[in-house]
Design a protein around this motif. Sequence first.
Motif, short mmCIF file in Angstrom:
data_model
loop_
_atom_site.label_atom_id
_atom_site.label_comp_id
_atom_site.label_asym_id
_atom_site.label_seq_id
_atom_site.Cartn_x
_atom_site.Cartn_y
_atom_site.Cartn_z
N TYR A 7 0.87 -1.70 0.24
CA TYR A 7 0.57 -0.35 -0.30
C TYR A 7 0.94 1.34 -0.07
O TYR A 7 0.51 2.62 -1.16
CB TYR A 7 -1.17 -0.03 1.81
N THR A 11 1.29 3.72 -3.03
CA THR A 11 0.75 5.35 -2.74
C THR A 11 1.58 6.62 -3.31
O THR A 11 1.79 7.14 -3.71
CB THR A 11 0.82 5.66 -1.22
N ARG A 14 2.01 6.73 -6.92
CA ARG A 14 0.87 7.09 -7.43
C ARG A 14 0.98 8.95 -6.86
O ARG A 14 0.26 9.35 -7.38
CB ARG A 14 -0.89 6.49 -7.33
N SER A 15 1.57 8.96 -6.47
CA SER A 15 2.10 10.73 -5.77
C SER A 15 2.58 10.94 -6.77
O SER A 15 2.62 12.41 -6.77
CB SER A 15 2.37 10.94 -4.44
N ASP A 67 -1.47 10.80 2.95
CA ASP A 67 -2.40 12.26 2.69
C ASP A 67 -1.99 12.05 4.43
O ASP A 67 -2.49 10.66 5.01
CB ASP A 67 -4.02 11.51 2.63
N GLN A 70 -5.60 10.21 5.59
CA GLN A 70 -5.41 8.83 4.88
C GLN A 70 -4.66 8.11 6.59
O GLN A 70 -4.55 7.42 7.36
CB GLN A 70 -5.19 8.77 4.24
N LEU B 81 -6.45 10.60 -2.23
CA LEU B 81 -6.69 9.12 -2.70
C LEU B 81 -6.57 8.58 -3.29
O LEU B 81 -7.64 8.66 -4.32
CB LEU B 81 -7.92 8.82 -1.79
N PRO B 82 -4.98 7.82 -4.34
CA PRO B 82 -4.84 7.78 -5.08
C PRO B 82 -5.38 5.88 -5.85
O PRO B 82 -4.98 5.67 -6.72
CB PRO B 82 -3.66 7.79 -5.65
N PHE B 83 -7.13 6.61 -5.26
CA PHE B 83 -7.29 4.64 -5.22
C PHE B 83 -8.50 4.64 -5.93
O PHE B 83 -9.29 5.57 -5.53
CB PHE B 83 -6.90 3.76 -3.94
N GLU B 87 -10.33 -0.98 -4.70
CA GLU B 87 -8.46 -0.64 -4.17
C GLU B 87 -8.43 -0.29 -2.74
O GLU B 87 -7.77 -1.07 -1.58
CB GLU B 87 -7.58 0.12 -4.82
N TYR B 88 -8.87 0.82 -2.41
CA TYR B 88 -8.66 1.39 -0.86
C TYR B 88 -8.92 0.78 -0.08
O TYR B 88 -7.84 0.04 1.04
CB TYR B 88 -8.57 2.97 -1.06
N ARG B 123 -11.15 5.97 -9.98
CA ARG B 123 -9.81 6.94 -8.88
C ARG B 123 -11.07 7.85 -8.10
O ARG B 123 -11.48 8.15 -8.55
CB ARG B 123 -8.40 7.51 -8.99
#
Lengths: 231, 296
Positions: A7, A11, A14-15, A67, A70, B81-83, B87-88, B123
Amino acid sequence: MRGLIHYQLLTYIRSYQYIPPLTMYILSLLINYAYTPNPILDSYSFTSLVLFFIMGWFTVTIFHAEDPGQKQITLFHAKSLSVYYAALFTVCLLAALVFSMISTVYPVMAGSFGIAVRSSHFILGFLAHFSLAVLAVSLSSLFTRELVKNKTNTWWGVLSILIGSVVVSALEKSIGWPVWLMPPLYLSLDMMSATDHIQKIPILFYGKFGWIFLYGLLCILLFSGAVKRKM
Amino acid sequence: MRELLVLKNITKTYRGKPVLNDASFSLFSNQITALVGRNGSGKSTLLKIAGGIIKPDSGSIHRNEQMCNVGYVPEITPAVLPFTPVEYLMYMGKIRGMQKKELQERISDLLDIFGLQHVRNERMTGFSKGMKQKAAIMQAMLEETDMLILDEPLSGLDPGAQQEVEGLLVDLKGKGLSILLTCHETKLLEQAADRVLLIDDHRITETAGEKENEANVILFVIPSERAVDSLPSSAKIRQQTVLNTAEKQIELAVEKHDTNKTLEILLKNKASIQAVYPLRSSTDIQHYFQKRGGGV
């Protein structure tokens, strides 16, 4: 733990925060080996120093990729601060491992050295890169948002400690015994100043690399203690 | 109604500054309990202690043995939240240690409950704040949850999203969940909270009683103000929400004894009544806030 590492890695990917340090890293390798032939250990010493700074950059962006809201949720599901930060350090160390391998293998594959590369060169090259990368990860983590609130202070802190480590290597002899308390980057630079004709790696070298790894581990433990105290 | 959680004499300090001082309260099943107080009064810390996220310096926490799982939604809604929602939720479940098959079934159920099935593979970076808040609540319910802890769940949401989340919380309570939340929105306190705990000077100082005993105001939600002519004198427009250029939503509060009369007039005027709520007296809630200098 595997789910958490996966995860955190996704993350970060994808950032897209990895693009600037990765670009700098690739450019530094290409520029350094643009002209051939190159000395082996000197070249490795230089690229390990570059990786030392680049890994500081990677560490901060990896630690700051999630985040903030998050992060609280992830921490809640992870049920343990230690597990949460172990996953983050694992992602950093995986990056350190991959970049150390690339930095060692790339010039050999590209035929950038003037003489044949022996296993002693290869082992020394890898250890120089990986030990400094681990040192950079552990030192930089002490200035991430977990312990330093202001983002500007984070970057100044990381830059200062990394530059400070290089300065120590220049003043090593005049500092005396307190040099053992300083980040041991100088030990790697000392070892890598050996001649390319080195046949066998002296045992003392392994001890010195060991101390660099141990110093990194102590910094991670210091980070861990400070985070727990802050909670 | 079962007692789920009892917190007694909770004390917590940060860097020598008291955050909670001898705070005590109990939580019951099937209830929405709201914690109100000034910024910095220790609400969020008390929520985290109730959820087991942080430990108090002193005091005792007793959990009902039948209470297994607590879900937690923090104050800051995750913005990036890049999901996709699937997925998240899969990752959050895996981090929690849940099995893949169990997770897949639960995620599908949650997407239905929260109305996000149609965006399950999109997404979340493009989601509205309300949708992200829903995702944040969903992660808290991945396992069968007995108690949901929400830190300012309506903060930063537009009126439409606030109403949706509020309705969702009432539905969840209906499904047997106990909900503990902090909020600044008097409307949520009036319409949804069964109990209101006031935290002041780092301790619980007052509790407002059961909602049922105080439902002396009835709220009608209607789509137009044309229907509000010739209503009883106790009728007051509490809030008007512009839904779009052509539509408005009016909230009309009347004293309980005028309920039937109001209903008759609205029906006579062919007003389509969208919702009817019993309310805790608005003045009671306002009284709490004003008494503390408005700092809720």
